[in-house]
Design an enzyme around this catalytic site. Structure first.
Site, PDB file in Angstrom:
ATOM      1  N   VAL A  61       0.822  -1.208   0.000  1.00  0.00           N
ATOM      2  CA  VAL A  61       0.000   0.000   0.000  1.00  0.00           C
ATOM      3  C   VAL A  61       0.861   1.265   0.000  1.00  0.00           C
ATOM      4  O   VAL A  61       0.629   2.189  -0.778  1.00  0.00           O
ATOM      5  CB  VAL A  61      -0.953  -0.009   1.225  1.00  0.00           C
TER       6      VAL A  61
ATOM      7  N   PHE B 100      -8.471   1.204  -0.158  1.00  0.00           N
ATOM      8  CA  PHE B 100      -9.337   0.129  -0.690  1.00  0.00           C
ATOM      9  C   PHE B 100      -8.723  -0.611  -1.878  1.00  0.00           C
ATOM     10  O   PHE B 100      -9.395  -1.391  -2.524  1.00  0.00           O
ATOM     11  CB  PHE B 100     -10.700   0.713  -1.094  1.00  0.00           C
TER      12      PHE B 100
ATOM     13  N   CYS C  92      -5.891  -9.027   3.912  1.00  0.00           N
ATOM     14  CA  CYS C  92      -6.933  -8.136   4.440  1.00  0.00           C
ATOM     15  C   CYS C  92      -8.176  -8.850   4.962  1.00  0.00           C
ATOM     16  O   CYS C  92      -8.519  -8.697   6.134  1.00  0.00           O
ATOM     17  CB  CYS C  92      -7.326  -7.120   3.373  1.00  0.00           C
TER      18      CYS C  92
HETATM   19  N1  LIG Z   1      -2.246  -5.055   0.905  1.00  0.00           N
HETATM   20  C1  LIG Z   1      -3.473  -4.672   0.579  1.00  0.00           C
HETATM   21  O1  LIG Z   1      -4.060  -5.141  -0.400  1.00  0.00           O
HETATM   22  C2  LIG Z   1      -4.181  -3.635   1.408  1.00  0.00           C
HETATM   23  C3  LIG Z   1      -5.335  -3.009   0.906  1.00  0.00           C
HETATM   24  C4  LIG Z   1      -5.973  -2.043   1.673  1.00  0.00           C
HETATM   25  C5  LIG Z   1      -5.477  -1.739   2.950  1.00  0.00           C
HETATM   26  N2  LIG Z   1      -4.368  -2.380   3.414  1.00  0.00           N
HETATM   27  C6  LIG Z   1      -3.848  -2.002   4.731  1.00  0.00           C
HETATM   28  O2  LIG Z   1      -2.700  -1.195   4.536  1.00  0.00           O
HETATM   29  C7  LIG Z   1      -1.738  -1.431   5.572  1.00  0.00           C
HETATM   30  C8  LIG Z   1      -0.400  -1.809   4.957  1.00  0.00           C
HETATM   31  O3  LIG Z   1      -0.548  -3.048   4.300  1.00  0.00           O
HETATM   32  P1  LIG Z   1       0.583  -3.609   3.312  1.00  0.00           P
HETATM   33  O4  LIG Z   1      -0.002  -4.795   2.647  1.00  0.00           O
HETATM   34  O5  LIG Z   1       1.125  -2.512   2.483  1.00  0.00           O
HETATM   35  O6  LIG Z   1       1.690  -4.067   4.395  1.00  0.00           O
HETATM   36  P2  LIG Z   1       3.186  -4.511   4.113  1.00  0.00           P
HETATM   37  O7  LIG Z   1       3.501  -5.489   5.168  1.00  0.00           O
HETATM   38  O8  LIG Z   1       3.351  -4.888   2.682  1.00  0.00           O
HETATM   39  O9  LIG Z   1       4.036  -3.181   4.343  1.00  0.00           O
HETATM   40  C9  LIG Z   1       4.242  -2.578   5.560  1.00  0.00           C
HETATM   41  C10 LIG Z   1       5.608  -1.897   5.553  1.00  0.00           C
HETATM   42  O10 LIG Z   1       5.735  -1.105   6.725  1.00  0.00           O
HETATM   43  C11 LIG Z   1       7.078  -1.187   7.164  1.00  0.00           C
HETATM   44  N3  LIG Z   1       7.144  -0.757   8.562  1.00  0.00           N
HETATM   45  C12 LIG Z   1       6.809  -1.448   9.677  1.00  0.00           C
HETATM   46  N4  LIG Z   1       6.969  -0.677  10.769  1.00  0.00           N
HETATM   47  C13 LIG Z   1       7.399   0.527  10.338  1.00  0.00           C
HETATM   48  C14 LIG Z   1       7.724   1.749  10.981  1.00  0.00           C
HETATM   49  N5  LIG Z   1       7.613   1.875  12.304  1.00  0.00           N
HETATM   50  N6  LIG Z   1       8.146   2.783  10.229  1.00  0.00           N
HETATM   51  C15 LIG Z   1       8.262   2.656   8.897  1.00  0.00           C
HETATM   52  N7  LIG Z   1       7.968   1.529   8.224  1.00  0.00           N
HETATM   53  C16 LIG Z   1       7.529   0.481   8.937  1.00  0.00           C
HETATM   54  C17 LIG Z   1       7.473  -2.619   6.907  1.00  0.00           C
HETATM   55  O11 LIG Z   1       8.880  -2.774   6.859  1.00  0.00           O
HETATM   56  C18 LIG Z   1       6.786  -2.872   5.559  1.00  0.00           C
HETATM   57  O12 LIG Z   1       7.653  -2.575   4.483  1.00  0.00           O
HETATM   58  C19 LIG Z   1      -2.366  -2.494   6.469  1.00  0.00           C
HETATM   59  O13 LIG Z   1      -3.019  -1.869   7.535  1.00  0.00           O
HETATM   60  C20 LIG Z   1      -3.376  -3.170   5.570  1.00  0.00           C
HETATM   61  O14 LIG Z   1      -4.430  -3.745   6.285  1.00  0.00           O
HETATM   62  C21 LIG Z   1      -3.705  -3.307   2.674  1.00  0.00           C
END
Ligand SMILES: NC(=O)c1ccc[n+]([C@@H]2O[C@H](COP(=O)([O-])OP(=O)(O)OC[C@H]3O[C@@H](n4cnc5c(N)ncnc54)[C@H](O)[C@@H]3O)[C@@H](O)[C@H]2O)c1
Length: 496
Positions: free
Chosen positions: A64, A206, A314
């Site tokens: 995201v 989303f 998700c």
């Molecule tokens: N993946 C999806 O399809 C999707 C869709 C909608 C919403 N979301 C939501 O978005 C959020 C992120 O999801 P994602 O799939 O991108 O997660 P992800 O695990 O791919 O990425 C998260 C990133 O955050 C980094 N991180 C962790 N702690 C940190 C900090 N303190 N400072 C800086 N970076 C830090 C991690 O190293 C990682 O690279 C979640 O809450 C998820 O529910 C995800």
């Protein structure tokens, strides 16, 4: 990329007024701070310059965060992507995407070259370079099923540690209902808000993996929740240039829109899967049922594909969190609980049907698909992995996995560590020509487009028994039968 990025520019009056205010100044990425008193925390609203761009830091460079950072840079903002994972940051700065998502790497190259985006692992740089800070760190399920907010807490603490002036903190991560208010409280404890006001705005995401760019450039809606109208307007304005419709509301409503949307979609999938179980018994074609139902705009055809159930990063965790919240509040969400139960048992139902064709113990099974869905390498809560674990438990002699994103067994992210005996029975097929040699069954768990054109004809003779179980109703059953395969899908009907 035409058509993906979108062309509309729906904006509100507040935005136009702010534009006039900044007219004539030539500070492309500059911004000033409107005086205190604009909101509950003193107001950190930004005065925009004429060219509609700001500096923004996106905290967390995962699926995201990276997608959103690139979209914001493409819209003209100056973006800093911050991640605690230094190797990820290095790769991104080299133009290498650390995960798979169609179209994203090309956009990364373009925007790095244009100097519109840079990635850093330095917290101070991340916080002090921008007045707008968007949090998109992971919020996975903890062992007890509640959302684990440790990454979010550490992101907030980094902001509090290096804060150097007024900020608007935008929560893009999916966070439990009540979290944005809690974020405000945490800042109030850690920061002198009279000197450095902090506004918090909820802006849930989303997008869908596999079509993240399309979804981000053509959003169905943009939800902005907050308690300071100026900060809310600022966040809306970030997206000016996107063909979106805004819905503004308070924190709790914004947070719940995200959870209720995912809960509803998960329930829709479980609904069609449960109907498929009955369709199987009565000989109805569930694909046709879904098509006919989906023609009604009140129902729509989305998320009506029967199969082995939903997975991914998700739906499972958001459903679990919603159920936990309801439990804590003594509210019964029986429909959602049932949707989860149906999903949890869908693989068992499917495996039972496989066992009814021929017992799996001692057999070799080729599993097509490790990623939780096509066009992504994300394996979080993958039904393919759950199915493989189930097969190992049943005592299959060999589970052979095949997926375009997996080259070795240690790249598979099991839900819990495999015992030694089980680990020995897993192989990864890399040579497509030989992948089906000697197998007693093939199971399709992920509908990768490339699976349509696998060497099915050759495999029919290479397999010990040419039996295919299609867990996604994705393959051409008629063509496969013509090639000598025994084909079993999910309630594909009597006529087939
Ligand atoms: N993946 C999806 O399809 C999707 C869709 C909608 C919403 N979301 C939501 O978005 C959020 C992120 O999801 P994602 O799939 O991108 O997660 P992800 O695990 O791919 O990425 C998260 C990133 O955050 C980094 N991180 C962790 N702690 C940190 C900090 N303190 N400072 C800086 N970076 C830090 C991690 O190293 C990682 O690279 C979640 O809450 C998820 O529910 C995800």
């Amino acid at each position: 990329m035409r058509g993906v990025y979108g062309e509309g520019r729906p904006e509100g009056a507040a935005v136009e007024a702010a534009d006039r205010e900044g007219a004539g100044r030539d500070l492309r990425f500059g911004y000033g701070v409107r005086g205190a008193g604009a909101g509950t925390t003193g107001g950190a609203a930004i005065v925009w310059r004429r060219r509609r761009s700001v500096n923004i830091t996106v905290i967390g460079s995962g699926y995201v965060g990276t997608t959103t950072a690139l979209v914001l840079a493409k819209l003209g903002h100056q973006v800093i992507g911050y991640d605690v994972d230094a190797s990820k940051v290095e790769r991104l700065n080299r133009g290498e995407l650390p995960f798979r998502e169609p179209g994203l790497e090309e956009l990364l190259h373009e925007l790095l070259q244009d100097g519109k985006i840079v990635f850093t692992a330095d917290g101070r740089t991340a916080v002090t370079s921008s007045q707008l800070l968007m949090i998109s760190v992971g919020t996975p399920s903890a062992a007890d099923g509640n959302a684990d907010l440790k990454y979010l807490t550490s992101a907030i603490d980094t902001i509090a540690e290096f804060i150097d002036g007024p900020k608007i903190v935008i929560t893009k991560s999916t966070v439990p209902i009540g979290t944005n208010r809690w974020i405000k409280e945490r800042f109030a404890e850690k920061v002198d808000l009279t000197k450095t006001p902090v506004d918090v705005v909820s802006n849930p995401e989303f997008l869908r993996e596999g079509s993240a760019l399309h979804d981000s450039f053509q959003p169905s809606r943009t939800i902005v929740g907050g308690d300071n109208p100026l900060a809310v307007e600022t966040v809306k304005r970030l997206y000016s240039g996107l063909p979106t419709t805004y819905y503004t509301c308070d924190f709790e409503t914004a947070e719940m829109i995200k959870y209720a949307s995912n809960g509803f979609l998960a329930a829709k999938i479980s609904f069609i899967n449960e109907i498929a179980r009955l369709a199987e018994e009565v000989g109805a074609d569930i694909g046709g049922v879904a098509r006919g139902m989906g023609m009604d705009p009140r129902i729509s055809s989305h998320h009506l594909s029967a199969g082995i159930g939903y997975g991914g990063s998700c739906f499972p965790k958001d459903v679990a969190e919603l159920l936990h919240l309801a439990n804590r509040k003594n509210v019964k969400l029986s429909m959602l609980a049932e949707a989860k139960r149906v999903n949890d048992t869908q693989i068992d139902w499917f495996v039972e049907r496989m066992q009814a064709v021929a017992p799996l113990k001692g057999q070799r099974v080729l599993v097509l698909g490790v990623a939780f869905k096509e066009d992504t390498d994300d394996q979080r809560e993958s039904p393919g992995i759950r199915l493989m674990e189930r097969l190992l438990k049943l005592g299959v002699r060999e589970v052979r996995a095949f997926d375009p994103t997996v080259r070795a067994v240690d790249e598979i992210r099991w839900t819990k560590p495999l015992g030694k005996g089980a680990a020995k029975r897993v192989k990864v097929a890399t040579d497509v020509e030989r992948a089906a040699d000697g197998v007693h069954a093939v199971v399709l768990t992920t509908p990768w487009k490339s699976f349509e054109t696998l060497p099915w004809k050759q495999w029919a003779t290479a397999a010990a028994t040419p039996v295919v179980f299609d867990g996604r109703n994705f393959l051409d059953d008629v063509a496969l039968r013509g090639l000598g395969w025994q084909y079993y899908g999910v309630a594909r009907g009597r006529g087939r």
